[in-house]
Enzyme design. Structure first.
Site, short mmCIF file in Angstrom:
data_model
loop_
_atom_site.label_atom_id
_atom_site.label_comp_id
_atom_site.label_asym_id
_atom_site.label_seq_id
_atom_site.Cartn_x
_atom_site.Cartn_y
_atom_site.Cartn_z
N GLU A 157 -58.06 103.39 58.05
CA GLU A 157 -58.39 104.20 56.87
C GLU A 157 -59.47 105.21 57.24
O GLU A 157 -60.47 104.85 57.84
CB GLU A 157 -58.85 103.27 55.75
CG GLU A 157 -59.13 103.97 54.45
CD GLU A 157 -58.02 104.93 54.09
OE1 GLU A 157 -56.89 104.47 53.84
OE2 GLU A 157 -58.25 106.15 54.07
N LEU A 159 -60.93 107.30 54.85
CA LEU A 159 -61.65 107.78 53.66
C LEU A 159 -63.15 107.70 53.87
O LEU A 159 -63.65 106.84 54.60
CB LEU A 159 -61.25 106.98 52.42
CG LEU A 159 -61.66 105.52 52.29
CD1 LEU A 159 -63.10 105.34 51.83
CD2 LEU A 159 -60.74 104.82 51.33
N CYS A 272 -69.88 102.42 58.87
CA CYS A 272 -68.93 102.64 59.97
C CYS A 272 -69.52 103.19 61.26
O CYS A 272 -69.24 102.68 62.34
CB CYS A 272 -67.83 103.58 59.52
SG CYS A 272 -66.76 102.84 58.30
C1 UDX Z 1 -67.23 107.77 57.61
C2 UDX Z 1 -66.09 108.73 58.03
O1 UDX Z 1 -66.36 110.05 57.54
C3 UDX Z 1 -64.77 108.24 57.48
O2 UDX Z 1 -63.70 109.06 57.92
C4 UDX Z 1 -64.55 106.81 57.93
O3 UDX Z 1 -63.35 106.31 57.39
C5 UDX Z 1 -65.71 105.92 57.53
O4 UDX Z 1 -66.95 106.46 58.03
P1 UDX Z 1 -68.67 107.42 55.40
O5 UDX Z 1 -69.55 106.59 56.27
O6 UDX Z 1 -68.21 106.85 54.11
O7 UDX Z 1 -67.35 107.84 56.20
O8 UDX Z 1 -69.42 108.79 55.04
P2 UDX Z 1 -69.68 110.16 55.83
O9 UDX Z 1 -69.46 111.26 54.88
O10 UDX Z 1 -68.93 110.24 57.11
O11 UDX Z 1 -71.24 110.12 56.13
C6 UDX Z 1 -71.80 109.22 57.07
C7 UDX Z 1 -73.28 109.50 57.24
O12 UDX Z 1 -73.50 110.73 57.90
C8 UDX Z 1 -74.04 109.62 55.90
O13 UDX Z 1 -75.28 108.97 56.03
C9 UDX Z 1 -74.22 111.11 55.73
O14 UDX Z 1 -75.33 111.44 54.95
C10 UDX Z 1 -74.40 111.55 57.17
N1 UDX Z 1 -74.06 112.95 57.40
C11 UDX Z 1 -72.79 113.39 57.20
C12 UDX Z 1 -75.03 113.84 57.86
O15 UDX Z 1 -76.18 113.45 58.06
N2 UDX Z 1 -74.69 115.15 58.09
C13 UDX Z 1 -73.42 115.60 57.90
O16 UDX Z 1 -73.18 116.81 58.15
C14 UDX Z 1 -72.43 114.71 57.43
#
Ligand code: UDX
Ligand code: UDX
Ligand code: ADP
Length: 480
Positions: A157, A159, A272
């Site tokens: 997944e 998402l 993740c």
């Molecule tokens: C992630 C992946 O995006 C997703 O595809 C996978 O299935 C699960 O892991 P998630 O952990 O839910 O999803 O959120 P994500 O939007 O990826 O953000 C992860 C972390 O990175 C957050 O703490 C977010 O704040 C940080 N982040 C994200 C940044 O610091 N900068 C960015 O540009 C993007």
């Protein structure tokens, strides 16, 4: 009628099954879990997770073709397709501790499937697992099969929390890995038919089992790497006077790089990224690929560095001591639009500040007070993490209070630290906040959400990740 059963009613299993049920009225979907409280919550109006749009989807199909139950064995035995979406945390003991995935929950789910099944099953890996887990599961099932045929598929997944529903409705791709045998291909087709109800065919990719498993780890490693890359640049921007927002905008305009996922921050969190990279590192090490393992490990090291750097910046800016000073913490979740705090950078930052004896008043619109207290008192297992190794002192807990809103958190505070990019932090009445704070009043923006110029005009001393430093901060001792 095709019957689907999903084992694990968490952040992945719940929303994914709700969207399948909504789009496939001809399929019965039952989500099962060992946690009675979780299942009761799914069956109530107060869902166990906060996710924009989830309530509406669940409302439309709950009781129609979507059900939540603790009667695991019954629903597993009746299902044609079983999704396994249980948690796979990092191992904290024994071989591979700190890196390898703990497959205890997965293995017990597989053994239970073998015990109760009376007809052929397609078993789908949904949770991220190490490469070749499918093979191990296949062995458990076939060695206990009693003549029943199992086909194992990997359907990771992708998402992201906070946008789960929109990601599920319009996925960039759906990935299905399976055996390249006639029975394997039939199983792949059966799962493809489920997604084809709403996902265009050209977005459904099929691969062999191991490519699918590895692609998920690789995608998360690449995404996390982008954040560590831009965060590393943010440190250099602060040292040179460049502005990380301008740099990432210019870099992202290159179509080979692209504009998304280049936001500098206090560090990435979530269930993740760290877990999957550690897993990847462990797999590389097991395969004798030390250089590759070290390359990916560096992504996590930079993330830890970024969180430490933020804490050091706060302390050094405030005359090298925060002892006894109230600091308002704005946001605790690992990103906006979720109440999830797993691996949130806020835990490390708060523990770092508490280590320097600050008093914290924490506000987050979605995280409960209990959760925050649990996160800050739990002695988390660290992979090689100096902040985590410090146990929280018994007095530490008393240094933390939970606020109802941003204004309460900032009242009489010496500083504010913005740790989650909640939209509401962009439009706060910062004049009112300033008036109620101790002076000099500091804002440390770990998410680049505030208008730095506007806040400086009000009178704040502002630090914003990767932005040219406030003259005040420039004269403070350098931070590591
Ligand atoms: C992630 C992946 O995006 C997703 O595809 C996978 O299935 C699960 O892991 P998630 O952990 O839910 O999803 O959120 P994500 O939007 O990826 O953000 C992860 C972390 O990175 C957050 O703490 C977010 O704040 C940080 N982040 C994200 C940044 O610091 N900068 C960015 O540009 C993007
Ligand atoms: C690069 C930048 O692309 C360009 O924007 C900058 O102005 C100068 O440096 P160049 O070195 O001419 O351009 O070629 P580029 O296409 O980037 O390839 C660089 C190397 O990377 C080549 O050896 C290429 O074979 C290799 N490469 C590129 C890969 O191995 N894999 C890829 O996917 C892409
Ligand atoms: P994710 O973010 O991957 O969805 P969660 O921790 O939110 O992870 O969800 C995993 C769920 O799986 C939990 O609700 C847990 O109770 C459930 N679970 C774990 N092992 C089993 C099992 N053997 N049978 C049923 N449910 C399980």
């Amino acid at each position: 009628m095709v019957k689907i059963c999903c084992i694990g009613a968490g952040y992945v299993g719940g929303p994914t099954m709700a969207v399948i049920a909504l789009n496939c009225p001809s399929i019965e979907v039952v989500v099962v879990d060992i946690s009675v409280t979780r299942i009761s919550a799914w069956n109530s109006d107060q869902l166990p997770i906060y996710e924009p749009g989830l309530n509406e989807v669940v409302k439309q199909c709950k009781g129609r073709n979507l059900f939540f139950s603790t009667d695991i064995e019954k629903h597993v035995s009746e299902a044609d397709i079983i999704f396994v979406s249980v948690n796979t945390p990092t191992k904290t003991r024994g071989l591979g501790a700190g890196k390898a995935a703990d497959l205890t929950y997965w293995e017990s789910a597989a053994r239970m499937i073998a015990d109760v099944s009376k007809s052929n099953k397609i078993v789908v890996e949904k949770s991220t697992v190490p490469v070749k887990t499918a093979e191990a599961i296949e062995r458990i099932l076939t060695h206990n099969s009693k003549g029943i045929k199992y086909q194992i598929l990997s359907n990771p997944e992708f998402l992201a929390e906070g946008t789960a529903i929109q990601d599920l409705f319009k996925p960039d791709r759906v990935l299905i890995g399976g055996r390249e045998t006639p029975d394997g291909l039939k199983a792949i087709q059966a799962l493809k038919d489920v997604y084809a109800h709403w996902v265009p065919e050209d977005r459904i990719i099929t691969t062999n089992l191991w490519s699918a498993e590895l692609s998920k780890l690789a995608a998360n490693a690449f995404l996390a790497q982008r954040i560590s890359s831009v965060n590393a640049m943010s440190a250099l921007c602060e040292a040179t006077g460049a502005d990380v927002l301008q740099v990432s905008h210019a870099v992202g305009k290159d179509s080979r790089i692209g504009p998304k996922f280049l936001n500098a921050s206090v560090g990435f969190g979530g269930s993740c990224f760290q877990k999957d990279i550690l897993n990847l590192v462990y797999i590389c090490e097991c395969n004798g690929l030390a250089e590759v393992a070290n390359y990916w490990k560096q992504v996590i090291k930079v993330n830890d560095y970024q969180k430490n750097r933020f804490v050091n910046r706060v302390v050094s800016s405030m005359f090298n001591t925060v002892a006894g000073k109230k600091i308002g913490i704005m946001g605790f979740a690992f990103k906006k639009d979720t109440g999830d705090t797993r691996e949130t950078p806020a835990i490390d930052v708060c523990k770092g500040l508490l280590g320097d004896k600050a008093r914290l008043s924490i506000y987050d619109p979605q995280v409960t007070a209990d959760q925050i207290q649990r996160d800050l008192t739990m002695n988390k297992f660290g992979w090689d993490h100096p902040i985590h190794r410090q146990p929280m002192s018994p007095t530490g807990v008393k240094q933390v209070s939970i606020a109802w809103d941003a204004y309460e958190a900032s009242k009489d505070a010496h500083a504010l630290c913005i740790l989650t990019e909640w939209d509401e932090f962009k439009t706060l009445d910062y004049r009112r906040i300033f008036d109620n704070m101790q002076k000099p009043a500091f804002v440390f923006d770990g998410r680049n959400v505030v208008n730095v110029e506007m806040l400086r005009d009000i009178g704040f001393i502002v630090y914003s990740i990767g932005k040219p430093l406030d003259p005040w901060l420039k004269n403070m001792p350098a931070v590591a």
